[in-house]
Design a protein around this motif. Structure first.
Motif, PDB file in Angstrom:
ATOM      1  N   GLY A  85      58.272  53.624  38.600  1.00 12.96           N
ATOM      2  CA  GLY A  85      58.408  54.231  39.912  1.00 12.96           C
ATOM      3  C   GLY A  85      59.085  53.277  40.866  1.00 12.96           C
ATOM      4  O   GLY A  85      59.359  52.118  40.535  1.00 12.96           O
ATOM      5  N   THR A  86      59.351  53.765  42.054  1.00 11.48           N
ATOM      6  CA  THR A  86      60.038  52.987  43.080  1.00 11.48           C
ATOM      7  C   THR A  86      59.117  52.767  44.259  1.00 11.48           C
ATOM      8  O   THR A  86      58.547  53.732  44.801  1.00 11.48           O
ATOM      9  CB  THR A  86      61.308  53.719  43.557  1.00 11.48           C
ATOM     10  OG1 THR A  86      62.166  53.932  42.441  1.00 11.48           O
ATOM     11  CG2 THR A  86      62.046  52.905  44.616  1.00 11.48           C
ATOM     12  N   ALA A  87      58.951  51.494  44.652  1.00 12.44           N
ATOM     13  CA  ALA A  87      58.143  51.188  45.834  1.00 12.44           C
ATOM     14  C   ALA A  87      58.895  51.628  47.082  1.00 12.44           C
ATOM     15  O   ALA A  87      60.087  51.349  47.234  1.00 12.44           O
ATOM     16  CB  ALA A  87      57.846  49.698  45.892  1.00 12.44           C
ATOM     17  N   THR A  88      58.191  52.323  47.967  1.00  7.65           N
ATOM     18  CA  THR A  88      58.811  52.818  49.205  1.00  7.65           C
ATOM     19  C   THR A  88      58.210  52.217  50.460  1.00  7.65           C
ATOM     20  O   THR A  88      58.780  52.363  51.539  1.00  7.65           O
ATOM     21  CB  THR A  88      58.687  54.350  49.287  1.00  7.65           C
ATOM     22  OG1 THR A  88      57.293  54.719  49.223  1.00  7.65           O
ATOM     23  CG2 THR A  88      59.446  55.022  48.153  1.00  7.65           C
ATOM     24  N   GLU A 130      52.966  51.614  48.448  1.00  8.73           N
ATOM     25  CA  GLU A 130      53.297  53.039  48.460  1.00  8.73           C
ATOM     26  C   GLU A 130      54.486  53.282  47.527  1.00  8.73           C
ATOM     27  O   GLU A 130      55.480  52.558  47.575  1.00  8.73           O
ATOM     28  CB  GLU A 130      53.644  53.482  49.879  1.00  8.73           C
ATOM     29  CG  GLU A 130      52.494  53.255  50.857  1.00  8.73           C
ATOM     30  CD  GLU A 130      52.940  53.356  52.309  1.00  8.73           C
ATOM     31  OE1 GLU A 130      54.169  53.434  52.553  1.00  8.73           O
ATOM     32  OE2 GLU A 130      52.064  53.345  53.192  1.00  8.73           O
ATOM     33  N   LEU A 131      54.372  54.325  46.697  1.00  9.36           N
ATOM     34  CA  LEU A 131      55.411  54.654  45.731  1.00  9.36           C
ATOM     35  C   LEU A 131      56.040  55.994  46.063  1.00  9.36           C
ATOM     36  O   LEU A 131      55.434  56.847  46.722  1.00  9.36           O
ATOM     37  CB  LEU A 131      54.828  54.702  44.314  1.00  9.36           C
ATOM     38  CG  LEU A 131      54.130  53.449  43.796  1.00  9.36           C
ATOM     39  CD1 LEU A 131      53.635  53.685  42.384  1.00  9.36           C
ATOM     40  CD2 LEU A 131      55.056  52.244  43.844  1.00  9.36           C
ATOM     41  N   ALA A 132      57.271  56.181  45.585  1.00  7.48           N
ATOM     42  CA  ALA A 132      57.941  57.469  45.745  1.00  7.48           C
ATOM     43  C   ALA A 132      57.080  58.553  45.103  1.00  7.48           C
ATOM     44  O   ALA A 132      56.506  58.357  44.028  1.00  7.48           O
ATOM     45  CB  ALA A 132      59.322  57.424  45.090  1.00  7.48           C
ATOM     46  N   GLY A 133      57.000  59.708  45.750  1.00  7.54           N
ATOM     47  CA  GLY A 133      56.164  60.788  45.246  1.00  7.54           C
ATOM     48  C   GLY A 133      54.777  60.804  45.833  1.00  7.54           C
ATOM     49  O   GLY A 133      53.981  61.700  45.542  1.00  7.54           O
ATOM     50  N   GLY A 134      54.454  59.768  46.653  1.00  5.75           N
ATOM     51  CA  GLY A 134      53.176  59.767  47.349  1.00  5.75           C
ATOM     52  C   GLY A 134      52.066  58.966  46.701  1.00  5.75           C
ATOM     53  O   GLY A 134      50.984  58.810  47.293  1.00  5.75           O
TER      54      GLY A 134
END
Length: 382
Positions: free
Chosen positions: A73-76, A84-88
């Motif tokens: 995943g991607t850290a946002t 916090e990661l993409a997608g919640g």
């Protein structure tokens, strides 16, 4: 911190996996989570440009045997004690290591397609496929990566032109080594053109040099013009950012329980804040941060002074302060058969092994040894 507290490492990079391995070697047995935005985390990047464009890609096995959870995943964003990661999705942590590395700096204009870069395994696979279909290439950028890519293009039998505003490797290794590099490029059949390049076409099929002084076309155009630290996800987090994540000599950020390692790190070097995105630094900082995170004495400094590259089949190993200037203070051997060059600068000596069969450990030891005294001049005849 106890040996069982949960640790989150954002970035499946060399530094991130080096941190994880050192934590386990030091006895940490708690939950260890690595967040990676690549499907194959845990591979070494240096072989991508050295062997990966000519042979099979190296295996992605750096995470083997580490007993960790890999989250793709991607850290946002970063909030107190939560990534916090993409997608919640969110990941709580007791200690956090930022190891998000960097991404290639690009030259393409908005909407311009077809710019090739080299950073990931996917990039290497795409570029190798393009080289197999091509007969000519332009490499924009004459730094370490650019010259390694140029060497791979020549090995594929392509006509190659390298374009940069500075001569090959000159910014870091000075004019003396740059001349050797440029001579080797020419001997291998490559060409160097000095100037500022603008990409042409969409998809990209050439470059304009210095606003029309020259216009070149090629089947493959690769840009190797540096990188940009991956820090956008940290906006608003309170982490001190400059040209990367600012850390102290133990890899600690300004936030408690948050550390950083690798190409994303910015720290003091020679009186300035800077990044030094070399593989040896990523490995060293991974070890250092693991010790620091556990409250142990750090066994190594933040910066490692060693790096190496390959110039058209010639290994070039460097240890010591850079950039270099002027002629070397001592020369052993010849560039044709292998040479060792030494510069005695104000911050200590720098050694450059050019085609010389020296291990990294031996080169480091030689740097710490005093130079051989110059032979006494013969007494003049009376």
């Amino acid at each position: 911190m106890g040996l069982s507290a949960p640790v989150v490492i954002v970035g499946g990079s060399t530094a991130g996996l080096a941190t994880a391995r050192e934590l386990r070697d030091l006895g940490h047995d708690g939950p260890l989570t690595v967040v990676s935005d690549e499907a194959e985390p845990g591979y070494q990047r240096p072989p991508l440009s050295k062997r990966g464009l000519r042979e099979e890609l190296p295996p992605a096995d750096a995470a083997a045997g580490l007993d960790l959870e890999v989250v793709l995943g991607t850290a946002t964003g970063l909030a107190p004690s939560v990534v916090e990661l993409a997608g919640g999705r969110t990941l709580p942590f007791d200690r956090l290591v930022i190891a998000t590395g960097a991404r290639p700096r690009r030259l393409a204009a908005p909407g311009q397609t077809g710019e090739l870069v080299l950073r990931s395994r996917e990039d290497a696979a795409d570029l190798r496929a393009a080289l197999a279909r091509a007969s000519s290439a332009i490499v924009v950028g004459a730094g370490f990566l650019g010259m390694e890519v140029a060497g791979a293009c020549l090995a594929h039998g392509l006509a190659v032109t390298v374009v940069d505003v500075d001569r090959p490797l000159e910014r870091l290794l000075g004019g003396f080594v740059s001349r050797l590099v440029q001579d080797r490029l020419a001997a291998a059949g490559g060409r160097f053109l000095r100037g500022r390049a603008t990409l042409l076409g969409s998809p990209v099929n050439g470059v304009d040099v210095d606003g029309g002084r020259a216009r070149l076309s090629a089947d493959v155009v690769v840009t190797c013009v540096g990188d940009v630290p991956n820090v956008k996800w940290l906006a608003g987090s309170g982490v001190h950012l400059a040209d990367g994540v600012v850390v102290d000599g133990r890899g600690r950020t300004n936030l408690p329980s948050v550390f950083a390692a690798g190409d994303v790190v910015c720290a003091a070097w020679g009186g300035n804040l800077t990044r030094r995105p070399f593989w040896a630094n990523a490995m060293t900082q991974g070890r250092l941060v693991a010790h620091s995170l556990l409250g142990l004495e750090t066994p190594v400094p933040l910066w490692d002074d060693y790096f190496w590259t390959e110039v058209m089949g010639c290994a070039v190993k460097v240890t010591g302060p850079t950039p270099l200037a002027g002629e070397p203070d001592a020369v052993e051997g010849t560039p044709e058969e292998g040479a060792l060059f030494r510069w005695d600068g104000p911050h200590g000596p720098t050694l450059v092994a050019w085609g010389h069969r020296l291990s990294a450990a031996r080169l480091r030891r030689l740097r710490l040894e005093p130079p051989e005294p110059a032979p006494a001049a013969a007494e003049s005849a009376r």
